[in-house]
Design a protein around this motif. Structure first.
Motif, PDB file in Angstrom:
ATOM      1  N   VAL A 212      48.143   0.695  79.649  1.00  0.00           N
ATOM      2  CA  VAL A 212      47.499   1.049  78.390  1.00  0.00           C
ATOM      3  C   VAL A 212      48.552   1.459  77.377  1.00  0.00           C
ATOM      4  O   VAL A 212      49.627   1.945  77.740  1.00  0.00           O
ATOM      5  N   THR A 213      48.229   1.261  76.124  1.00  0.00           N
ATOM      6  CA  THR A 213      49.157   1.629  75.060  1.00  0.00           C
ATOM      7  C   THR A 213      48.642   2.800  74.239  1.00  0.00           C
ATOM      8  O   THR A 213      49.352   3.298  73.376  1.00  0.00           O
ATOM      9  N   GLU A 214      47.394   3.244  74.490  1.00  0.00           N
ATOM     10  CA  GLU A 214      46.869   4.372  73.746  1.00  0.00           C
ATOM     11  C   GLU A 214      45.846   5.138  74.566  1.00  0.00           C
ATOM     12  O   GLU A 214      45.242   4.609  75.514  1.00  0.00           O
ATOM     13  N   LEU A 215      45.655   6.389  74.203  1.00  0.00           N
ATOM     14  CA  LEU A 215      44.617   7.242  74.758  1.00  0.00           C
ATOM     15  C   LEU A 215      43.721   7.672  73.605  1.00  0.00           C
ATOM     16  O   LEU A 215      44.207   8.167  72.585  1.00  0.00           O
ATOM     17  N   ARG A 216      42.427   7.502  73.761  1.00  0.00           N
ATOM     18  CA  ARG A 216      41.476   7.842  72.712  1.00  0.00           C
ATOM     19  C   ARG A 216      40.757   9.135  73.111  1.00  0.00           C
ATOM     20  O   ARG A 216      40.034   9.165  74.105  1.00  0.00           O
ATOM     21  N   LEU A 217      40.966  10.182  72.323  1.00  0.00           N
ATOM     22  CA  LEU A 217      40.521  11.533  72.675  1.00  0.00           C
ATOM     23  C   LEU A 217      39.548  12.069  71.633  1.00  0.00           C
ATOM     24  O   LEU A 217      39.822  12.047  70.437  1.00  0.00           O
ATOM     25  N   GLY A 218      38.415  12.600  72.093  1.00  0.00           N
ATOM     26  CA  GLY A 218      37.447  13.224  71.214  1.00  0.00           C
ATOM     27  C   GLY A 218      37.559  14.739  71.249  1.00  0.00           C
ATOM     28  O   GLY A 218      37.986  15.326  72.244  1.00  0.00           O
ATOM     29  N   TYR A 219      37.160  15.371  70.153  1.00  0.00           N
ATOM     30  CA  TYR A 219      37.109  16.832  70.092  1.00  0.00           C
ATOM     31  C   TYR A 219      36.225  17.235  68.922  1.00  0.00           C
ATOM     32  O   TYR A 219      35.816  16.398  68.111  1.00  0.00           O
ATOM     33  N   PHE A 220      35.909  18.534  68.837  1.00  0.00           N
ATOM     34  CA  PHE A 220      35.109  19.063  67.738  1.00  0.00           C
ATOM     35  C   PHE A 220      36.008  19.943  66.879  1.00  0.00           C
ATOM     36  O   PHE A 220      36.940  20.575  67.377  1.00  0.00           O
ATOM     37  N   ALA A 221      35.694  20.027  65.600  1.00  0.00           N
ATOM     38  CA  ALA A 221      36.451  20.902  64.697  1.00  0.00           C
ATOM     39  C   ALA A 221      35.874  22.318  64.777  1.00  0.00           C
ATOM     40  O   ALA A 221      35.346  22.860  63.808  1.00  0.00           O
ATOM     41  N   ASN A 222      35.974  22.903  65.967  1.00  0.00           N
ATOM     42  CA  ASN A 222      35.458  24.236  66.253  1.00  0.00           C
ATOM     43  C   ASN A 222      36.562  25.097  66.860  1.00  0.00           C
ATOM     44  O   ASN A 222      37.475  24.580  67.520  1.00  0.00           O
ATOM     45  N   VAL A 223      36.441  26.397  66.709  1.00  0.00           N
ATOM     46  CA  VAL A 223      37.378  27.315  67.348  1.00  0.00           C
ATOM     47  C   VAL A 223      37.323  27.172  68.866  1.00  0.00           C
ATOM     48  O   VAL A 223      38.336  27.334  69.544  1.00  0.00           O
ATOM     49  N   THR A 224      36.149  26.839  69.400  1.00  0.00           N
ATOM     50  CA  THR A 224      36.035  26.668  70.848  1.00  0.00           C
ATOM     51  C   THR A 224      36.778  25.438  71.347  1.00  0.00           C
ATOM     52  O   THR A 224      36.896  25.241  72.562  1.00  0.00           O
ATOM     53  N   HIS A 225      37.280  24.616  70.437  1.00  0.00           N
ATOM     54  CA  HIS A 225      38.107  23.469  70.801  1.00  0.00           C
ATOM     55  C   HIS A 225      39.562  23.687  70.360  1.00  0.00           C
ATOM     56  O   HIS A 225      40.300  22.725  70.133  1.00  0.00           O
TER      57      HIS A 225
END
Length: 355
Positions: free
Chosen positions: A38-51
């Motif tokens: 693989v040439t990339e990793l696709r990562l999700g997150y929230f724009a929250n302090v808990t993240h």
């Protein structure tokens, strides 16, 4: 921040471990990568302090350092079910997310969809309400928001209301009406008097308290032994983990480094988190809001697997989850290998997977 991360004490050796991991076997990044690479990793997150571990990992370049030649692509979500949709569709490979959507996808897929590979945040969720609501009895006929139907705070709200004798419905009917609402809209509706309260993660708890005059009726930490409950975990698509374990190890190295950074850099953590929130959303949090929010969270790689059977029971009672087993939900082997190499205590899967 006054709460301390309970998992990390001294991880000075880990930074060298991350570097060694990168040097030991980076997947090549090029348009003509060999089959299976693989040439990339696709990562999700929230724009929250808990993240915050995601925010710090991005801001401080800790993910990039760990991933080496593997490019990092990110996507921001507002709540867990939307992130799960993207993960299930193969649009992302991993995501920071709450425990209940992680449970839901595992059960609905018969264990084929994803694995929790680490914890990220404990605490930082509460029910905040308007003036005049000072006890559970005052909630009769109230309209309460949650971030999204079936998300972690939505399930916590429905479970707590049931314990207090209130009937609720996923359609919104009941003695207390629950209205799943995007967090920013919840703040506006509360300020306009159209909501009586909300069960939210940080920083939205603190935003409603500081900016809208709400007060805390229930701190979720008070409902769990020792106040420890998972708010955010790191979830990886099972197919990706099976095919690219070396990339998962590097992601974990960046994640561990982020949690370590938060533990060791409390004075400047707020500014770093706020800068990344501004980059993600175009807005900074007021300093008093951010300071209050950070007082209510712990950052830890322990996913608190011991709480997950109770979370399953809560989801079933809330009517937001199907019946099924969560045996195998956790795969903490790579995490524990890196913790062990750094001389740190390993964490438990509580019989619900590999450790």
């Amino acid at each position: 921040m006054t709460r301390k991360n309970r998992t990390f004490t001294a991880l000075g050796a880990l930074a060298m471990g991350v570097t060694a991991l990168v040097l030991a076997g980076c997947a090549p990044a090029s348009g003509s990568a060999a089959e299976g690479e693989v040439t990339e990793l696709r990562l999700g997150y929230f724009a929250n302090v808990t993240h915050a571990p995601a925010l710090v990992g991005l801001s401080e370049g800790l993910f990039d350092d760990a991933l080496g030649d593997v490019d990092l692509k990110t996507e921001i979500f507002n709540a867990g079910p939307a992130a799960i949709e993207a993960l299930s569709a193969g649009a992302i490979d991993a995501t920071y997310i709450g425990p209940n959507p992680s449970i839901n996808t595992f059960i609905q897929s018969g264990g084929a969809s994803a694995r929790i590979i680490a914890g990220a945040t404990s605490g930082g969720a509460a029910l905040v309400v308007r003036d005049g609501i000072d006890s559970p009895e005052d909630l009769q006929g109230a309209n309460i928001a949650s971030p999204q139907l079936g998300n972690t705070q939505d399930v916590a709200l429905r479970s707590w209301l049931a314990d207090e004798g209130y009937e609720t419905s996923t359609s919104g009917a009941g003695a207390v009406s629950i209205t799943p609402t995007e967090n920013a809209q919840t703040l506006t509706l509360f300020q306009d008097g159209q909501l009586d309260g909300a069960w939210l993660p940080e920083p939205w708890v603190s935003r409603l308290v500081v900016e809208a005059g709400a007060h805390v009726l229930v701190d979720e930490a008070d409902l769990w032994d020792d106040g420890a409950f998972p708010t955010t975990v790191l979830l990886v698509r099972k197919e990706f983990a099976d095919e690219h374990p070396e990339i998962v190890e590097k992601l974990l190295a960046g994640h561990i480094a982020s949690v370590q950074w938060l533990d060791e850099n409390e004075p400047e953590a707020g500014a770093v988190i706020n800068a990344q929130l501004e980059e993600a959303t175009g807005k900074r949090l007021p300093d008093d809001v951010l300071a209050r929010a950070l007082e209510n969270v712990d950052f830890t790689v322990d996913p608190h697997a011991e709480t997950f059977q109770a979370l399953v029971a809560n989801g079933l009672a809330a009517g937001t989850q199907k019946k099924g087993s969560i045996d195998g939900l956790f795969d903490l082997r790579a995490l524990n290998a890196q913790l062990s190499d750094a001389g740190e205590d390993t964490v438990s899967a509580s019989g619900l997977g590999e450790q």
